[in-house]
Design a protein around this motif. Sequence first.
Motif, PDB file in Angstrom:
ATOM      1  N   SER A 114      -3.376   4.617  -1.348  1.00 37.90           N
ATOM      2  CA  SER A 114      -4.451   5.138  -0.510  1.00 37.90           C
ATOM      3  C   SER A 114      -5.075   6.402  -1.069  1.00 37.90           C
ATOM      4  N   SER A 115      -4.288   7.249  -1.737  1.00 30.95           N
ATOM      5  CA  SER A 115      -4.844   8.540  -2.165  1.00 30.95           C
ATOM      6  C   SER A 115      -4.467   8.905  -3.591  1.00 30.95           C
ATOM      7  N   VAL A 123       0.854  -1.182   0.000  1.00 34.08           N
ATOM      8  CA  VAL A 123       0.000   0.000   0.000  1.00 34.08           C
ATOM      9  C   VAL A 123       0.894   1.237   0.000  1.00 34.08           C
ATOM     10  N   HIS A 140     -10.248  13.414   4.609  1.00 36.00           N
ATOM     11  CA  HIS A 140      -9.476  14.111   5.629  1.00 36.00           C
ATOM     12  C   HIS A 140      -9.845  15.593   5.687  1.00 36.00           C
ATOM     13  N   LEU A 168       1.218   4.867   0.815  1.00 37.73           N
ATOM     14  CA  LEU A 168       0.573   5.905   1.614  1.00 37.73           C
ATOM     15  C   LEU A 168       1.278   7.227   1.384  1.00 37.73           C
ATOM     16  N   GLU A 172      -2.533   6.346   7.953  1.00 38.14           N
ATOM     17  CA  GLU A 172      -2.798   6.810   6.593  1.00 38.14           C
ATOM     18  C   GLU A 172      -2.596   8.310   6.440  1.00 38.14           C
ATOM     19  N   LYS A 173      -2.719   9.061   7.526  1.00 44.10           N
ATOM     20  CA  LYS A 173      -2.589  10.515   7.435  1.00 44.10           C
ATOM     21  C   LYS A 173      -1.202  10.896   6.914  1.00 44.10           C
ATOM     22  N   TYR A 233      -4.844   1.878  11.198  1.00 45.56           N
ATOM     23  CA  TYR A 233      -4.541   2.214   9.810  1.00 45.56           C
ATOM     24  C   TYR A 233      -4.953   3.645   9.477  1.00 45.56           C
ATOM     25  N   LEU A 234      -6.126   4.082   9.944  1.00 46.96           N
ATOM     26  CA  LEU A 234      -6.586   5.433   9.636  1.00 46.96           C
ATOM     27  C   LEU A 234      -5.644   6.485  10.211  1.00 46.96           C
ATOM     28  N   THR A 274      -5.283  15.573   1.374  1.00 49.10           N
ATOM     29  CA  THR A 274      -4.418  14.765   0.543  1.00 49.10           C
ATOM     30  C   THR A 274      -3.896  15.592  -0.618  1.00 49.10           C
ATOM     31  N   ILE A 286      -8.941  -1.374   1.884  1.00 47.09           N
ATOM     32  CA  ILE A 286      -8.111  -0.290   1.345  1.00 47.09           C
ATOM     33  C   ILE A 286      -8.272  -0.207  -0.164  1.00 47.09           C
TER      34      ILE A 286
END
Length: 426
Positions: free
Chosen positions: A175-176, A139, A323, A141, A260-261, A256-257, A330, A282
């Motif tokens: 993720s983004s 993943v 977010h 991030l 993820e930031k 995870y949240l 993001t 995800i």
Amino acid sequence: MAISFKHACRLLALPLLGLLSGCNMVVMSPSGDIATQQRDLILVSTFLMLLIIIPVIALTLYFAFHYRRSNTAAVYDPEWHHSTRLEVVIWSAPLAIIIALGAVTWISTHKLDPYRPLDRIDAERPVPADVQPLTVEVVALDWKWLFFYPDLGIATVNELAAPVDTPINFKITASSVMNSFYIPALAGQIYAMPGMQTRLHAVINAPGEFDGFSANYSGDGFSHMRFKFHGLDRGGFDAWVARVKQQGTALNRDAYLKLEKPSEREPVRYYASIQNDLFDRIVNLCVIDGKMCMKDMMHVDMMGGGGEESAANRAKLEYDNRHADTGDGTNAATFPASENPARSESKPEGTGNNDSAGENGAQPAPAEGGQPMQHDMNSMPGGATGGHEGHSMPSTEPQAPQGEQQQQPDGDNNSVAPDQLNNSQN
């Protein structure tokens, strides 16, 4: 004297060789079989192209020297215009090279397909029939890498390990924003994209520590989005797994949240346990409670849609502002596309306060939290109001003489476009 001159040239060349000491030739000296085959493809392609480039350069220098003005021995034939033998050489050689390159490209495209499971460990050893590949879920991030080992029940951040001579099955997502997963010593780069899963099959053939990083620009922390890949023997890999389980914590949805930031220079982290469906959530952008997984939405669409009740799903499908309420935005566009202020002090051209006012001298209403938009379509010639100053473009339509009233299209006198452009044909 000649000998001393040669020694002097060699001494002068030493500093130039020193400049190359910082070059990392890992792409041309890889430790994985897939990367080795890609290296060989580069060498073969370069050799085939040099078969034309070198003779052309050599003949150019020869012709320039042989047919120089001072060489009276060169044959001067201004009436010469054609040679069948020369035409055959000129056209057949490039054609043969293009055919060879096409054949190499066709074969390697299928043989090195990242989605294709491995059929060999290296050039001399096929994959054993009873071998169990190592599955790693990747993943990307902001701005770090998260690795799941679903068969082992562990996960890591910014550290990856695999046993030597064991096929690795990578499943890659983001993720983004789009990134690129790249370990030069192992295999070529593969894109990591949100809401999608890409694949890569590879194997490491030599123990060691290798660099991995993102090869696709993804925002502020891109340059530090790096990790270490460890090629270990079976005993060393088992010891590494035991250390992760001993020192790691639990990775569930809440953890995870937080991870993820967006953050930069994230240290190596270990997770001794992982939530079973976390990677699947995800990929489907439904880690947050209340969000509908994309696979569920696709199933609804496949069944013909949800009818009027589907309006309630809109809030469940908003993924790109997850977010926004915390201020941890993001990677996205700045003002005016997203109403996020630009970081630069200078304002984009056309958004300053000295732009002309709209109708009756009033500025257009600003968007909430943003600056007023100045690009008023009504201020352009041919617009709904027409004739106002502002960001106008020269009209290519012939202007009617002053004092004559322009003819409006058939229909409503306030119409600004023909009926066929308004889709109002009967």
